[in-house]
Design a protein around this motif. Structure first.
Motif, PDB file in Angstrom:
ATOM      1  N   GLU A  64     -21.276 -24.963  -7.775  1.00 28.54           N
ATOM      2  CA  GLU A  64     -20.627 -23.721  -7.350  1.00 28.54           C
ATOM      3  C   GLU A  64     -19.111 -23.854  -7.334  1.00 28.54           C
ATOM      4  N   SER A  73     -16.938 -22.886 -13.261  1.00 29.90           N
ATOM      5  CA  SER A  73     -18.116 -22.390 -12.556  1.00 29.90           C
ATOM      6  C   SER A  73     -18.546 -21.014 -13.056  1.00 29.90           C
ATOM      7  N   LYS A 106     -28.815 -24.344 -14.232  1.00 29.40           N
ATOM      8  CA  LYS A 106     -27.628 -23.562 -14.589  1.00 29.40           C
ATOM      9  C   LYS A 106     -27.961 -22.072 -14.654  1.00 29.40           C
ATOM     10  N   ARG A 109     -27.964 -20.707 -11.188  1.00 33.17           N
ATOM     11  CA  ARG A 109     -26.601 -20.558 -10.688  1.00 33.17           C
ATOM     12  C   ARG A 109     -25.945 -19.323 -11.312  1.00 33.17           C
TER      13      ARG A 109
END
Length: 242
Positions: A64, A73, A106, A109
């Protein structure tokens, strides 16, 4: 959708020229996406704000934020106006050792940060010749199909890129591409008919203006993820028109 992946190419001046050539073109809009290198994302903000183009990044970090020198990010990517991020590209898998597990993390995220994901899958020439192409692609889809929610899948695009056709000048025949796209659609349908219906499945691998029309006319091919040809605005426009 036609998506352009510039990879590690371009400059400030060439990006400006590309944007000028794309301005006020009839094909620009909600279905035309460009993914330039990180340093040039900011140059696209006016075009994105005007609704002329969609913007995407070529990768994002798993973390993050924090002490991860050189990483970018998902939140930063979103902050720059990106709507999409490419994940699981064969170059990331082969050159940087990204596994299916890392790609899934990923994706989680990116999705949590409000990004849509283009998930890349595809087999090598050796895998195709050995008859393993479908099993390789199925394995690359498996974790996402098993562990992402239906809401997550509403934010996903799948891109089939046979590794043997990326940057080589070789292109899968329309019949080869359609066959794998139909297989991918079947994998999605095994999870959910709705997901299979709504998910765009793009073809990538040396797509150019000469091959685009026939490829895109196939039943299960919903557009393209275009590499080198997307750097030339005139050529990219011809592909978009096709």
């Amino acid at each position: 959708m036609i998506a352009g992946n510039w990879k590690m190419n371009a400059s400030i001046s060439s990006t400006g020229e590309w944007l000028a050539a794309m301005a006020d073109t009839a094909v620009a809009g909600r279905d035309v996406l460009v993914c330039p290198p990180f340093p040039y994302l900011g140059q696209f903000q006016e075009a994105v704000a005007a609704g002329r183009l969609l913007l995407g990044a070529q990768n994002c970090a798993l973390e993050e934020s924090g002490a991860f020198t050189g990483e970018v990010s998902a939140a930063m990517v979103r902050d720059l106006g990106c709507e999409y991020v490419i994940l699981g590209h064969s170059e990331r898998r082969a050159l940087f050792g990204e596994t299916d597990e890392l790609v899934l993390a990923k994706m989680r995220r990116a999705l949590a940060c409000g990004l849509k994901v283009i998930l890349c899958v595809g087999e090598t020439l050796e895998q195709r010749q050995s008859g393993a192409a479908e099993s390789v692609v199925a394995a690359q889809l498996q974790l996402a199909l098993e562990q992402l929610s239906d809401d997550d899948w509403c934010q996903l695009v799948v891109a089939y890129e046979p590794v043997w056709a990326i940057g080589t000048g070789e292109t899968a025949t329309p019949e080869q591409a359609q066959s794998m796209h139909a297989f991918i659609r079947g994998q999605l349908a095994a999870r959910s008919e709705q997901i299979a219906e709504q998910t765009r499945v793009l073809y990538g691998g040396s797509v150019n203006s000469a091959t685009a029309a026939e490829l895109f006319s196939q039943q299960d091919i919903d557009g393209g993820l275009v590499g080198g040809a997307s750097l030339d605005a005139e050529h990219f426009l011809k592909i978009c028109t096709a």
